[in-house]
Design an enzyme around this catalytic site. Structure first.
Site, PDB file in Angstrom:
ATOM      1  N   HIS A 118       0.815  -1.222   0.000  1.00 41.66           N
ATOM      2  CA  HIS A 118       0.000   0.000   0.000  1.00 41.66           C
ATOM      3  C   HIS A 118       0.849   1.274   0.000  1.00 41.66           C
ATOM      4  CE1 HIS A 118      -3.379  -2.617   0.590  1.00 41.66           C
ATOM      5  NE2 HIS A 118      -3.073  -2.912   1.850  1.00 41.66           N
TER       6      HIS A 118
HETATM    7 ZN    ZN Z   1      -3.881  -7.014   3.626  1.00 45.49          ZN
END
Ligand code: ZN
Length: 306
Positions: A118
């Protein structure tokens, strides 16, 4: 088989839904169960700032190095900032670089950490500070060891940072199989995204994985696959809504290693997420991934012993 690991992988998160002690617990379990021997544990060097800058903005690197992130930037990371965190993420990136090199040399490399998918070039989010897999791919390319790589992201959450980093890059093919109705929003497009509905179970998941791998490997011929073996598609995960069992996840890993081995493609493994109600389950799932990986090391045609 070598396991890339450092005691400093611990992100120092304290009482947090992310059990950052998991890295040490997994290593201990693998030693206990004789999956790996102490001499097979390899300590990574931290990535250099130049390595990190192959993916991340220099200004973001400077803020991380000098404790200059804003309150909002730290909130978005969703993990508390500390010198240990900085050390851990630089080491994890170095570990993924090393796992990538080991994969090219030995067919399989395992980083006992990493998978921080992320993280974007200019910010961290969702417990991810540096995108270790992207850094590793860029470094292997820079060293002339590879031209083309694939990321196979089986974490329950879509690999938004990785997708954004490689979005316009035809040398890296990104695959993400994830729960649609879950963080992150929005989901920048990967080369191949599989949006699963809530509650998908083993049989359906494994069929989708096989089809997805077949499609990806027919469209693109990578020289290495970076496999993000997230533990959070597990049915008892606190941040996931899929319903895979321990056995199903182990089967998932075996499919990934079998399909890539059949095409002679090296695989570098990273762990990514895992938030089971009981930390022992998260540890079991990741340890199983390493155990399955050992079946494929050094053999040309698949597991030597079943
Ligand atoms: Zn995850």
């Amino acid at each position: 088989m070598k396991l890339v690991y450092s005691d400093q992988y611990d992100l120092n998160l304290g009482n947090h839904v992310f059990p950052s002690t998991k890295y040490r617990l997994i290593k201990e379990k693998l030693l206990q169960e004789n999956v790996i021997k102490p001499q097979e544990i390899v300590d990574p060097a931290p990535a250099t700032d130049d390595d990190v800058a192959l993916v991340h903005d220099r200004n973001y690197i400077w803020k991380l190095r000098n404790a200059k992130l804003s309150y909002v930037e730290i909130l978005r990371m969703e993990v508390p900032y500390s010198p240990e965190l900085v050390q851990a993420v630089w080491l994890s990136a170095g570990g993924s670089i090393l796992a990538g090199r080991l994969a090219l040399e030995e067919g399989l490399g395992v980083n006992g950490g990493g998978g921080f998918h992320h993280a974007f070039p200019d910010h961290g989010e969702g417990f991810c500070v540096l995108n270790d897999v992207a850094i590793a791919i860029r470094r292997l390319q820079k060293d002339g060891l590879i031209e083309r790589a694939m990321t196979l992201d089986c974490d329950v959450h879509q690999g938004n940072g990785t997708a954004a980093i490689f979005g316009a890059d035809e040398t890296v093919y990104t695959v993400s199989i994830h729960q649609e109705n879950n963080y992150p929003y929005p989901k920048p497009p990967s080369n191949l995204d599989v949006n699963l509905p809530n509650g998908v179970q083993d049989t359906e998941y494994l069929a989708v994985l096989e089809d997805t791998l077949d499609q990806a490997l027919s469209e693109f011929a990578p020289q290495v696959v970076f496999y993000l073996a997230g533990a959070d598609p597990y049915q008892e995960d606190q941040l996931g809504g899929l319903k895979l069992t321990l056995l199903g996840l182990e089967h998932r890993d075996r499919i990934v290693f079998e399909r890539t081995r059949a095409k002679g493609i090296p695989v570098a493994v990273t762990f990514a997420g895992g938030y089971a109600r009981h930390v022992a389950d998260t540890v079991r799932i990741h340890a199983n991934t390493v155990k399955v990986a050992t079946e494929f090391v050094g053999s040309e045609s698949g597991p030597a012993v079943q």
